[in-house]
Design a protein around this motif. Sequence first.
Motif, PDB file in Angstrom:
ATOM      1  N   PHE A  93       1.949   9.813  -6.528  1.00  0.00           N
ATOM      2  CA  PHE A  93       0.334  10.472  -5.999  1.00  0.00           C
ATOM      3  C   PHE A  93      -0.281   9.122  -5.104  1.00  0.00           C
ATOM      4  O   PHE A  93       0.283   8.596  -4.678  1.00  0.00           O
ATOM      5  N   SER A  94      -0.892  10.003  -3.985  1.00  0.00           N
ATOM      6  CA  SER A  94      -1.081   9.857  -2.692  1.00  0.00           C
ATOM      7  C   SER A  94      -2.528   9.104  -3.418  1.00  0.00           C
ATOM      8  O   SER A  94      -2.722   9.611  -4.030  1.00  0.00           O
ATOM      9  N   TYR A  95      -2.804   7.538  -2.615  1.00  0.00           N
ATOM     10  CA  TYR A  95      -3.800   7.351  -3.501  1.00  0.00           C
ATOM     11  C   TYR A  95      -5.100   7.323  -4.199  1.00  0.00           C
ATOM     12  O   TYR A  95      -5.626   8.829  -3.606  1.00  0.00           O
ATOM     13  N   ILE A  96      -5.324   7.388  -5.327  1.00  0.00           N
ATOM     14  CA  ILE A  96      -6.221   8.096  -5.707  1.00  0.00           C
ATOM     15  C   ILE A  96      -7.278   7.684  -6.659  1.00  0.00           C
ATOM     16  O   ILE A  96      -6.954   5.916  -6.517  1.00  0.00           O
ATOM     17  N   ASP A  97      -8.854   7.461  -6.090  1.00  0.00           N
ATOM     18  CA  ASP A  97      -9.846   6.192  -5.742  1.00  0.00           C
ATOM     19  C   ASP A  97      -9.628   5.945  -8.404  1.00  0.00           C
ATOM     20  O   ASP A  97     -10.204   7.800  -8.486  1.00  0.00           O
TER      21      ASP A  97
ATOM     22  N   MET B  83       0.668   5.263   0.475  1.00  0.00           N
ATOM     23  CA  MET B  83      -0.749   5.788   1.376  1.00  0.00           C
ATOM     24  C   MET B  83      -1.257   5.659   2.205  1.00  0.00           C
ATOM     25  O   MET B  83       0.331   5.116   2.855  1.00  0.00           O
ATOM     26  N   GLY B  84      -1.725   5.787   3.388  1.00  0.00           N
ATOM     27  CA  GLY B  84      -1.989   5.722   5.207  1.00  0.00           C
ATOM     28  C   GLY B  84      -3.463   4.558   5.239  1.00  0.00           C
ATOM     29  O   GLY B  84      -4.213   4.904   4.543  1.00  0.00           O
TER      30      GLY B  84
ATOM     31  N   ALA C  89       4.152   3.013  -1.720  1.00  0.00           N
ATOM     32  CA  ALA C  89       4.997   3.540  -0.498  1.00  0.00           C
ATOM     33  C   ALA C  89       3.872   3.848   0.516  1.00  0.00           C
ATOM     34  O   ALA C  89       2.403   3.884   0.275  1.00  0.00           O
ATOM     35  N   GLY C  90       4.616   3.924   1.950  1.00  0.00           N
ATOM     36  CA  GLY C  90       3.221   5.052   2.723  1.00  0.00           C
ATOM     37  C   GLY C  90       3.460   3.812   4.201  1.00  0.00           C
ATOM     38  O   GLY C  90       4.087   2.691   4.508  1.00  0.00           O
ATOM     39  N   ILE C  91       2.633   3.960   4.490  1.00  0.00           N
ATOM     40  CA  ILE C  91       2.373   3.462   6.100  1.00  0.00           C
ATOM     41  C   ILE C  91       0.622   2.327   5.770  1.00  0.00           C
ATOM     42  O   ILE C  91      -0.381   3.000   6.110  1.00  0.00           O
ATOM     43  N   LEU C  92       1.402   1.291   5.488  1.00  0.00           N
ATOM     44  CA  LEU C  92       1.138  -0.529   5.343  1.00  0.00           C
ATOM     45  C   LEU C  92       1.234  -1.302   6.310  1.00  0.00           C
ATOM     46  O   LEU C  92       0.137  -2.035   5.651  1.00  0.00           O
ATOM     47  N   SER C  93       2.036  -0.900   7.022  1.00  0.00           N
ATOM     48  CA  SER C  93       1.274  -1.930   8.525  1.00  0.00           C
ATOM     49  C   SER C  93       0.661  -1.560   9.461  1.00  0.00           C
ATOM     50  O   SER C  93       0.622  -2.238  10.659  1.00  0.00           O
TER      51      SER C  93
ATOM     52  N   LEU D 255       6.501  -3.808  -1.979  1.00  0.00           N
ATOM     53  CA  LEU D 255       5.564  -2.917  -1.234  1.00  0.00           C
ATOM     54  C   LEU D 255       6.624  -2.195   0.130  1.00  0.00           C
ATOM     55  O   LEU D 255       6.861  -2.810   0.600  1.00  0.00           O
ATOM     56  N   ASN D 256       6.829  -0.681   0.119  1.00  0.00           N
ATOM     57  CA  ASN D 256       7.683   0.045   0.762  1.00  0.00           C
ATOM     58  C   ASN D 256       6.989   0.160   1.934  1.00  0.00           C
ATOM     59  O   ASN D 256       5.962   1.471   1.803  1.00  0.00           O
ATOM     60  N   LEU D 257       7.474   0.158   3.045  1.00  0.00           N
ATOM     61  CA  LEU D 257       6.957   0.674   3.834  1.00  0.00           C
ATOM     62  C   LEU D 257       7.380   1.617   5.009  1.00  0.00           C
ATOM     63  O   LEU D 257       8.565   1.684   5.432  1.00  0.00           O
ATOM     64  N   GLU D 258       6.499   2.605   5.131  1.00  0.00           N
ATOM     65  CA  GLU D 258       7.243   4.063   5.716  1.00  0.00           C
ATOM     66  C   GLU D 258       7.580   3.981   7.325  1.00  0.00           C
ATOM     67  O   GLU D 258       6.812   3.410   7.770  1.00  0.00           O
ATOM     68  N   ILE D 259       8.413   4.389   7.500  1.00  0.00           N
ATOM     69  CA  ILE D 259       9.246   4.874   9.014  1.00  0.00           C
ATOM     70  C   ILE D 259       8.480   6.126   8.629  1.00  0.00           C
ATOM     71  O   ILE D 259       9.626   7.167   8.712  1.00  0.00           O
ATOM     72  N   VAL D 260       7.847   6.945  10.115  1.00  0.00           N
ATOM     73  CA  VAL D 260       6.828   7.510  10.078  1.00  0.00           C
ATOM     74  C   VAL D 260       7.476   7.984  11.473  1.00  0.00           C
ATOM     75  O   VAL D 260       7.753   6.958  12.370  1.00  0.00           O
TER      76      VAL D 260
END
Length: 299
Positions: free
Chosen positions: A37-41, A65-66, A104-108, A144-149
Amino acid sequence: MTKIGVHSFVWSAGSSREALDAVLTRSHELGFDLVEFSYIDPKQVEVSWLAGRLRELNLGVAISMGLPPEGDVSSEDPAVVTNGEAILDAAVALTRDLGGTKLAGILSSSHGKQEQAVTKRGWDTSVAAVSRAANRAKQAGVTLNLEIVNRFESNMLNTAAQGLAFIEATGASNVLLHLDTFHMNIEEADVGLAIRHAGDKIGYVHIGESHRGYLGTGSIDFPKIFDALVAIGWDDVVTFESFSSAIVDRDLSLKTAIWRDLWSDNVALAEHARRFITLGMETARLKADLVRQAHLPSS
């Protein structure tokens, strides 16, 4: 044995109980092992209910998430960095409460095209913030899995090598790489070599085609990717990610430039993806076995 996941946006971008249950039911019926899931509220979703449904269907879960501009942990504004850490902490809590272990995602950095290169100060600020967040996440049993984009979605981590340097700088054992074949196809000199080089620092894998549609219908060399995953002994989750304007999340669709319908039949798409990944990994294992066999002559 490799587990196969599916991104929820293959099914729906909705967050109602009905929409979420349809995502879980479809994923289970088609034999997937995990739903991302992309981040859900949590304010809009009954987390305990969702966690219960995941358990009932024996489905794993990952959250991606990003970070938004107002939560960019590479910012020179301390208040923005503090907000970014709070966003990461909330996402960690959601992951934990749903029974997952992977955020996971764009966390940095923030998700989106930037107008200038990241500075040394921004890099160091991000490393420190992610390190602090990782320390708290460790208590929750979450990585925390840092996505390389690609360069159009972040100015921070565009190659696996950059991600490895970032991870080393954090000094955190629960900060890992989130590799995505769509992005790697744009930025890496050799996707297979990048996977082999990253090795045990990979925590999560996205499989996506060069145009985000049906696997095998674009320009990505998937046999090389499957060979590399087998070579490093990957036996964790491989998650299929695909976007089409047929299923629209306005924010993500704008940031990832989803302008056309690459598919309309999501069931056929998902069935094909699961077969494609299963056969790809199986074929790679068979090739590896043949390479290892000596075939010595008998006396």
